[in-house]
Design a protein around this motif. Structure first.
Motif, PDB file in Angstrom:
ATOM      1  N   ASP A  19      36.509   3.452  43.913  1.00  0.00           N
ATOM      2  CA  ASP A  19      37.263   4.063  45.004  1.00  0.00           C
ATOM      3  C   ASP A  19      37.315   5.570  44.737  1.00  0.00           C
ATOM      4  O   ASP A  19      38.105   6.045  43.935  1.00  0.00           O
ATOM      5  CB  ASP A  19      38.682   3.467  45.058  1.00  0.00           C
TER       6      ASP A  19
ATOM      7  N   GLN B 199      39.740   9.742  46.967  1.00  0.00           N
ATOM      8  CA  GLN B 199      40.387  11.002  46.607  1.00  0.00           C
ATOM      9  C   GLN B 199      39.524  11.854  45.672  1.00  0.00           C
ATOM     10  O   GLN B 199      39.515  13.078  45.781  1.00  0.00           O
ATOM     11  CB  GLN B 199      41.742  10.703  45.937  1.00  0.00           C
TER      12      GLN B 199
ATOM     13  N   LYS C  43      39.146  11.044  52.557  1.00  0.00           N
ATOM     14  CA  LYS C  43      39.857  12.324  52.354  1.00  0.00           C
ATOM     15  C   LYS C  43      38.987  13.580  52.572  1.00  0.00           C
ATOM     16  O   LYS C  43      38.881  14.047  53.681  1.00  0.00           O
ATOM     17  CB  LYS C  43      40.553  12.313  51.004  1.00  0.00           C
TER      18      LYS C  43
ATOM     19  N   ASN D 173      37.707   1.080  51.994  1.00  0.00           N
ATOM     20  CA  ASN D 173      37.998   0.133  50.914  1.00  0.00           C
ATOM     21  C   ASN D 173      38.012  -1.305  51.418  1.00  0.00           C
ATOM     22  O   ASN D 173      37.614  -2.232  50.702  1.00  0.00           O
ATOM     23  CB  ASN D 173      39.338   0.480  50.265  1.00  0.00           C
TER      24      ASN D 173
ATOM     25  N   PHE E  52      45.986   2.809  43.653  1.00  0.00           N
ATOM     26  CA  PHE E  52      46.268   2.918  45.089  1.00  0.00           C
ATOM     27  C   PHE E  52      44.963   2.814  45.849  1.00  0.00           C
ATOM     28  O   PHE E  52      44.035   3.575  45.610  1.00  0.00           O
ATOM     29  CB  PHE E  52      46.968   4.233  45.452  1.00  0.00           C
ATOM     30  N   HIS E  53      44.901   1.858  46.801  1.00  0.00           N
ATOM     31  CA  HIS E  53      43.667   1.677  47.558  1.00  0.00           C
ATOM     32  C   HIS E  53      43.878   1.674  49.063  1.00  0.00           C
ATOM     33  O   HIS E  53      42.910   1.511  49.806  1.00  0.00           O
ATOM     34  CB  HIS E  53      42.970   0.383  47.128  1.00  0.00           C
TER      35      HIS E  53
ATOM     36  N   GLY F 145      40.287   6.040  54.456  1.00  0.00           N
ATOM     37  CA  GLY F 145      40.051   5.513  53.127  1.00  0.00           C
ATOM     38  C   GLY F 145      40.306   4.017  53.053  1.00  0.00           C
ATOM     39  O   GLY F 145      39.531   3.262  52.472  1.00  0.00           O
ATOM     40  N   ALA F 146      41.405   3.590  53.650  1.00  0.00           N
ATOM     41  CA  ALA F 146      41.748   2.164  53.611  1.00  0.00           C
ATOM     42  C   ALA F 146      40.639   1.332  54.249  1.00  0.00           C
ATOM     43  O   ALA F 146      40.281   0.261  53.748  1.00  0.00           O
ATOM     44  CB  ALA F 146      43.078   1.923  54.320  1.00  0.00           C
TER      45      ALA F 146
ATOM     46  N   GLU G 165      39.643   3.420  40.634  1.00  0.00           N
ATOM     47  CA  GLU G 165      39.555   4.858  40.886  1.00  0.00           C
ATOM     48  C   GLU G 165      39.132   5.547  39.582  1.00  0.00           C
ATOM     49  O   GLU G 165      39.729   5.272  38.541  1.00  0.00           O
ATOM     50  CB  GLU G 165      40.928   5.420  41.291  1.00  0.00           C
TER      51      GLU G 165
HETATM   52  C1  LIG Z   1      44.409   8.099  50.017  1.00  0.00           C
HETATM   53  C2  LIG Z   1      43.721   7.012  49.309  1.00  0.00           C
HETATM   54  C3  LIG Z   1      43.370   5.820  49.960  1.00  0.00           C
HETATM   55  C4  LIG Z   1      43.761   5.520  51.379  1.00  0.00           C
HETATM   56  O1  LIG Z   1      43.154   6.387  52.303  1.00  0.00           O
HETATM   57  P1  LIG Z   1      43.708   6.440  53.811  1.00  0.00           P
HETATM   58  O2  LIG Z   1      42.772   7.391  54.489  1.00  0.00           O
HETATM   59  O3  LIG Z   1      45.115   6.915  53.740  1.00  0.00           O
HETATM   60  O4  LIG Z   1      43.621   5.072  54.355  1.00  0.00           O
HETATM   61  C5  LIG Z   1      42.660   4.877  49.240  1.00  0.00           C
HETATM   62  N1  LIG Z   1      42.323   5.081  47.964  1.00  0.00           N
HETATM   63  C6  LIG Z   1      42.639   6.208  47.303  1.00  0.00           C
HETATM   64  C7  LIG Z   1      42.208   6.389  45.885  1.00  0.00           C
HETATM   65  C8  LIG Z   1      43.363   7.210  47.950  1.00  0.00           C
HETATM   66  O5  LIG Z   1      43.707   8.318  47.283  1.00  0.00           O
END
Ligand SMILES: *Cc1c(COP(=O)(O)O)cnc(C)c1O
Length: 393
Positions: A218, A221, A247, A101, A129-130, A97-98, A183
């Motif tokens: 984002d 999740q 995810k 992003n 959270f990103h 995810g990171a 998000e």
């Molecule tokens: C979990 C999450 C991330 C980060 O994903 P990773 O795979 O841990 O790098 C980024 N944005 C959101 C909204 C998340 O829930």
């Protein structure tokens, strides 16, 4: 647990699992635990979904990796599938995810650069959270996660989640904004939804369109069916320019994706972004198998019905004591009274009820069950949670 060579980046629970199947995790002695967390919203199809397992096994025995120096048939197929599901034009495959992003935020900067900006800013939200790479961390709100890392604070403007007037004010105060990154439902930050729900996304898009900013979502999740639509923004009339996910995308296989559309399409060219692993034949085939399962089943409808069932059952029983619920589909927040001590809930759920849950924002029980949980299993979630909470009221 005994001495470890692992960096202590996590407070681990004193349990580990050796096997998983559907909504259940098993310890070495084969004790079953009902999994209402799915590895933090990852195993949306349940543990070891047979179709995904088969895809992994077949591709692992055929071809795992060649690099992006060559054509990758499964990456093309996964790209077409994902862009169709997301209504986007093209995709860059990453591994988390990171990373997805990071790609989105780099795109925003490139978009600004092409218009001659000196040092563009991106609007992000409080409680966001990103991710943990430097740029995605800088976009993240949590002070504990940021502390000591010299985050790139000047490159972001932070406003309250759900407050469209704060965005309008930022537009008046700054002439160097190039994007909004948000998000649809805040996951890590406390399962927050905007007061006007997904209409908030339409308001944000209108601001982006008015100022020629990129509208970036984002959905790391919230994507891949978690909220009952393939992507959460599809609950609204909004259309993002940039969309990230991870995810649930690989049901546990590490993979991420950054998708673009319209004015954001075509910004990256050869050499301007990349990843050695991104979109390997193995990862891509897994992505395609998850897409196949999601689009050829009623799993997303199931996420809506079972998610509503769990939320409504909990509020029916405890609403009189000030318990409420929020979220969408199988992204469930059970909001407890603010003065309630919730510090033991995760441990007690595990040890007394053999159930895996999470607590966020100090008094919100956060449930991220498999999207395809049966009614019998979601009834068990409700019963176990009820037994857990009863003594507190
Ligand atoms: C979990 C999450 C991330 C980060 O994903 P990773 O795979 O841990 O790098 C980024 N944005 C959101 C909204 C998340 O829930």
């Amino acid at each position: 647990m005994s001495a470890t060579y692992l960096m202590p980046t996590y407070n681990r629970q004193p349990i580990s699992f050796t096997r998983g199947s559907g909504s259940w995790l098993y310890t070495k002695d084969d004790t079953p635990y009902l999994d209402a967390l799915t590895g933090i919203a990852v195993c949306g199809l349940g543990h070891c979904h047979p179709q995904v397992t088969e895809a992994i096994q077949q591709q692992a025995a055929t071809l795992v990796h060649t690099s992006n120096l060559f054509g990758i048939d499964w990456q093309e197929r996964a790209g077409e599938a994902l862009c169709t599901a997301a209504q986007m034009d093209s995709v860059f495959f990453a591994n988390s995810g990171a990373e997805a992003n990071e790609a989105a935020l780099k795109l925003a900067r490139l978009y600004a650069h092409k218009q001659g900006f000196k040092r563009p800013k991106v609007i992000v939200m409080e409680q966001s959270f990103h991710g943990r790479t430097l740029l995605s961390l800088s976009a993240t709100a949590n002070p504990k996660a940021r502390e000591g890392f010299y985050t790139l604070d000047d490159d972001f403007i932070r406003v309250a989640f759900g407050d469209i007037d704060a965005v309008k004010q930022a537009a008046l105060d700054h002439d160097d904004i190039c994007a909004i990154f948000v998000e649809p439902i805040q996951g890590e930050g406390g399962l927050n939804t905007a007061t006007n729900g997904f209409t908030y996304l339409e308001e944000l898009q209108a601001e982006c369109d008015a100022h020629n900013w990129l509208f970036m979502l984002d959905e790391v999740q919230t994507g891949n069916g978690r909220t009952g639509k393939y992507f959460a923004y599809q609950h609204s009339k909004a259309r993002p320019d940039v969309l990230t996910t991870a995810k649930g995308l690989g049901n546990g296989f590490p993979v991420g994706a950054c998708m673009v559309r319209g004015r954001a399409n075509g910004l990256f060219g050869a050499g301007s972004h990349g990843s050695t692993y991104g979109g390997t034949p193995l990862a891509s085939r897994v992505v395609h198998s998850v897409y196949d399962v999601l689009t050829n089943s009623d799993i997303m409808d199931n996420a809506v019905s079972e998610g509503s069932f769990i939320r409504e059952s909990m509020v029916d029983t405890f609403g009189q004591h000030g318990v409420s619920s929020r979220g969408a589909g199988m992204m469930i927040g059970i909001v407890l009274p603010e003065d309630m001590d919730c510090s033991q809930l995760v441990d007690r759920a595990r040890d007394e009820q053999n159930m895996i849950i999470n607590v966020t924002g100090s008094h919100v029980i956060r449930l991220l069950p498999p999207l395809n949980m049966s009614r019998d299993e979601s009834t068990q979630v409700v019963e176990r949670l009820t037994a857990l909470l009863k003594p507190s009221f």
